[in-house]
Design an enzyme around this catalytic site. Structure first.
Site, mmCIF file in Angstrom:
data_model
loop_
_atom_site.group_PDB
_atom_site.id
_atom_site.type_symbol
_atom_site.label_atom_id
_atom_site.label_comp_id
_atom_site.label_asym_id
_atom_site.label_seq_id
_atom_site.Cartn_x
_atom_site.Cartn_y
_atom_site.Cartn_z
ATOM 1 N N LYS A 53 0.821 -1.209 0.000
ATOM 2 C CA LYS A 53 0.000 0.000 0.000
ATOM 3 C C LYS A 53 0.851 1.254 0.000
ATOM 4 O O LYS A 53 0.483 2.266 -0.592
ATOM 5 C CB LYS A 53 -0.960 -0.007 1.197
ATOM 6 C CG LYS A 53 -1.850 -1.217 1.271
ATOM 7 C CD LYS A 53 -2.631 -1.405 -0.001
ATOM 8 C CE LYS A 53 -3.308 -2.743 -0.198
ATOM 9 N NZ LYS A 53 -3.218 -3.781 0.780
ATOM 10 N N TYR A 270 -12.359 -14.991 3.035
ATOM 11 C CA TYR A 270 -11.350 -13.940 3.203
ATOM 12 C C TYR A 270 -10.912 -13.869 4.673
ATOM 13 O O TYR A 270 -11.753 -13.923 5.576
ATOM 14 C CB TYR A 270 -11.938 -12.576 2.789
ATOM 15 C CG TYR A 270 -11.058 -11.417 3.209
ATOM 16 C CD1 TYR A 270 -9.921 -11.088 2.483
ATOM 17 C CD2 TYR A 270 -11.344 -10.694 4.356
ATOM 18 C CE1 TYR A 270 -9.089 -10.058 2.891
ATOM 19 C CE2 TYR A 270 -10.525 -9.654 4.770
ATOM 20 C CZ TYR A 270 -9.395 -9.331 4.037
ATOM 21 O OH TYR A 270 -8.575 -8.329 4.453
ATOM 22 N N TYR A 296 -3.142 -12.985 3.469
ATOM 23 C CA TYR A 296 -2.773 -12.707 2.079
ATOM 24 C C TYR A 296 -1.600 -13.561 1.588
ATOM 25 O O TYR A 296 -1.740 -14.403 0.711
ATOM 26 C CB TYR A 296 -2.378 -11.226 1.927
ATOM 27 C CG TYR A 296 -3.460 -10.246 2.289
ATOM 28 C CD1 TYR A 296 -4.490 -9.960 1.391
ATOM 29 C CD2 TYR A 296 -3.465 -9.582 3.508
ATOM 30 C CE1 TYR A 296 -5.487 -9.048 1.707
ATOM 31 C CE2 TYR A 296 -4.456 -8.664 3.830
ATOM 32 C CZ TYR A 296 -5.454 -8.391 2.926
ATOM 33 O OH TYR A 296 -6.440 -7.504 3.241
#
Ligand code: PLP
Length: 337
Positions: A53, A270, A296
């Site tokens: 990010k 998720y 992730y």
């Protein structure tokens, strides 16, 4: 080229390191047919542990500052790496951050809303707001409300969508990653034929696709879905790749064949690791001491491991695992280990 002319802040140490993973390579490919490397975007910045990010936000923050904004407003789960990174880049740029932290993961292990990423955001003085909305990668009501609230109080908000992805500048960070990678490859005298990347909100993956298609070197970018809503992620990846490409070069077309999302490793939900995630995390940690997270990177590592084992990443391949960060969430998942 156009990319170089787009203003960006400088939040990274420089090019993120590229590392050969000798023990993982040997474990998965004992006769040395496949060589596994990692580009460590988890070590890319000094701002609150960095990660993907921070690279994307170099472009968005430059835009926010140019527009005279004083507050970044964004959204993620309770253990969002993204909202931690938004708070970090805001802090380091003299801006404020308001982050909406939703119940994207339907679990409540000990200290889930107190340790890890959210702890770091609080430590940096971020305005952290919890709510009970479930996971999806689209635009959220609570951020629209936060934007309105900042405005009503006389501030100038800059809205950053989930993952800094569905934004006109969202794909640029990882397009630039490929430019950076090409220069590193030249110095190393190596070409990575396959890139493995985790994909959820999609702009890391999309940026890599744009970079790879623009190079025209037949580099394959394989996204590993960790959203467990692969249709949403695939559509968003394709859309961001195409809008980023047309912004950079109206003649650059992204063929459907360049948009690859493997749906086998999200474990059905998720934010929760399953057996292949845990096995992958342990293998990377116990071979080359490379730490991944359960949301992730453990899932994309599971994808890489399976593809080498099944032979779909074949003999002679130099595969690059694009490590996007995420380790700060680990503490919130201690009960899985
Ligand atoms: N890896 C980590 C550590 C992340 O924080 C994220 C964020 O969503 C991703 C992968 C997925 O990247 P993207 O949202 O750009 O698809």
């Amino acid at each position: 080229q156009k990319l170089r002319s787009i203003p960006k802040e400088s939040f990274l140490f420089g090019p993120s390191p590229i590392q050969f993973l000798p023990r993982l390579s040997k474990e998965l490919s004992p006769n040395g047919d496949v060589k596994i490397w990692a580009k460590r975007d988890d070590c890319n910045s000094g701002l609150a542990y960095g990660g993907n990010k921070v690279r994307k936000l170099e472009y968005l923050v430059a835009d926010a500052i140019a527009k005279g904004c004083d507050t970044l407003v964004s959204v993620g789960g309770v253990q969002s790496n993204h909202t931690r990174a938004v708070t970090a880049v805001a802090t380091a740029s003299g801006l404020k951050a308001v982050t909406v932290q939703e119940k994207w993961v339907p679990i409540d292990p000990p200290l889930y809303d107190k340790t890890g990423n959210i702890l770091l955001s609080r430590l940096m003085g971020g305005d952290v707001r919890l709510n009970n909305e479930p996971f999806h990668i689209g635009h959220k009501t609570a951020t629209a409300q936060a934007v309105e609230e900042v405005t009503n109080k006389g501030g100038k908000p800059y809205y950053v969508p989930a993952g800094a992805s569905d934004h006109e500048l969202g794909g640029l960070g990882f397009t630039n990653f490929v430019v950076e990678l090409a220069a590193q490859e030249k110095a190393l005298g190596i070409f990575f034929d396959t890139l493995i990347v985790c994909s959820v909100t999609g702009s890391s993956h999309a940026g890599l696709i744009v970079g790879a298609v623009a190079e025209g070197k037949n580099r394959k970018v394989i996204g590993i879905d960790a959203s467990a809503k692969p249709a949403d992620t695939l559509a968003q990846v394709a859309r961001i790749a195409r809008s980023t490409a047309s912004m950079l070069d109206p003649k650059l077309e992204i063929p459907d064949s360049a948009v690859i999302l493997d749906e086998r490793f999200h474990e059905g939900i998720y934010g929760i690791p399953g057996p292949s995630t845990i096995e992958a995390m342990e293998l990377a940690a116990r071979t080359d001491a490379m730490i991944t997270d359960p949301v992730y990177e453990g899932k994309s590592m599971a994808g890489l491991i399976a593809m080498v084992r099944e032979g779909s990443i074949g003999a002679g391949s130099n595969v690059l695992y694009v490590h996007l960060g995420g380790q700060p969430a680990l503490a919130a998942y201690s009960s899985y280990f």
